[in-house]
Design a protein around this motif. Structure first.
Motif, short mmCIF file in Angstrom:
data_model
loop_
_atom_site.label_atom_id
_atom_site.label_comp_id
_atom_site.label_asym_id
_atom_site.label_seq_id
_atom_site.Cartn_x
_atom_site.Cartn_y
_atom_site.Cartn_z
N THR A 133 22.57 -38.13 -69.06
CA THR A 133 22.73 -39.48 -69.61
C THR A 133 21.49 -40.32 -69.36
O THR A 133 21.02 -41.04 -70.25
CB THR A 133 23.96 -40.15 -69.00
N GLY A 171 23.97 -47.48 -69.15
CA GLY A 171 24.20 -46.06 -69.34
C GLY A 171 24.44 -45.34 -68.04
O GLY A 171 25.22 -44.39 -67.98
N THR A 174 28.01 -45.87 -67.10
CA THR A 174 28.87 -45.05 -67.96
C THR A 174 28.87 -43.60 -67.50
O THR A 174 29.92 -42.95 -67.42
CB THR A 174 28.38 -45.14 -69.42
N ARG A 177 30.99 -43.24 -64.36
CA ARG A 177 32.43 -43.21 -64.63
C ARG A 177 32.87 -41.82 -65.11
O ARG A 177 33.86 -41.27 -64.63
CB ARG A 177 32.79 -44.25 -65.69
N ASP A 234 33.41 -50.55 -61.89
CA ASP A 234 33.44 -51.81 -62.64
C ASP A 234 32.95 -52.98 -61.79
O ASP A 234 32.21 -53.85 -62.26
CB ASP A 234 34.87 -52.10 -63.13
N GLU A 237 29.20 -52.72 -61.28
CA GLU A 237 28.51 -53.04 -62.53
C GLU A 237 28.49 -54.54 -62.77
O GLU A 237 27.47 -55.10 -63.22
CB GLU A 237 29.19 -52.33 -63.70
#
Length: 248
Positions: A133, A171, A174, A177, A234, A237
């Motif tokens: 990623t 990213g 993401t 996660r 979360d 972030e």
């Protein structure tokens, strides 16, 4: 707030569906939600649940700590530097599609049957997904934004810390996660081989004793771990990337 209300609603719907199947089937291998919750409370009161929960969380923590930052740095370097990418991409294309869980016997041959093998397996999976990623995110950094920063006299260090890293952070979270969700699933597998602790061991031990309420309680605890880890990501972030609009 809406997101958390939707999660609560989804849990309620799932519980009602579970209750419906329990009443419909009336089979010993499918206890009702109340019996499972009772088994979870009993294991928590005895301390057995927290013993296994702590072992699983410890393995996830060390796997994340030892793999995520090297993977992010290497992936970002591959995304921004074609020369680095020429070495990284062939390895990624060979190893990433392979089912990492299949390497568990090989990993245990190298690391033994202790904690190191389980931590390495989870870290191996996280490393691969984060690297992929971050490489792609590094490629997608806006060249116009970089040119604008250069026109203001910003050097390589400034471009990295003020343009590139902020651009790829969404990213990164993401990837984190997705990797954590996969890691929790693979952790179950890792804890069923020659383990004496962890939620995977707890689930399989209950299954072998036909203690179905405890088995489902262990599955419930494993699901709660995944949910709490998502909430933790979360939270991080929101602190590190305050410019990102929270998902509804």
């Amino acid at each position: 707030m809406k997101k958390y209300l939707n999660i609560i609603l989804a849990i309620i719907i799932f519980t009602l569906a579970w209750l419906g199947f329990y009443l419909l089937l009336q089979r010993p291998f499918l206890p009702g939600p109340a019996a499972t919750a009772g088994a979870l409370v009993n294991m928590a009161q005895s301390g057995r649940l927290f013993e296994h929960l702590g072992a699983s969380l410890s393995r996830i923590f060390w796997a994340v700590l030892t793999s995520i930052f090297p993977a992010a740095a290497l992936g970002l370097a591959a995304g921004r530097c074609p020369r680095v990418n020429s070495f990284i991409s062939p390895v990624v294309y060979i190893l990433h599609p392979l089912p990492k869980a299949a390497f568990l016997p090989v990993i245990m041959l190298f690391f033994g049957i202790g904690e190191a093998a389980r931590v390495f397996l989870v870290g191996f999976i996280i490393f691969s997904q984060v690297l992929m990623t971050m490489r792609d995110c590094g490629r997608q950094v806006s060249e116009e934004l970089l040119d604008a920063a250069r026109s203001l006299g910003m050097g390589r260090g400034g471009l990295l810390f003020h343009v590139v890293i902020p651009s790829v952070l969404p990213g990164f979270f993401t990837a984190l996660r997705i990797s954590l969700g996969t890691a929790v699933a693979v952790l179950f597998l890792a804890e069923t081989f020659a383990a004496q602790s962890g939620l995977g061991f707890l689930i399989m031990d209950a299954w072998s004793r036909l203690a179905y309420a405890e088995m489902y309680a262990g599955i419930m605890a494993l699901s709660i771990i995944g949910l709490l880890l998502f909430f933790a990501v979360d939270f991080l972030e929101a602190i590190i990337c305050p410019w990102i609009k929270p998902a509804d």
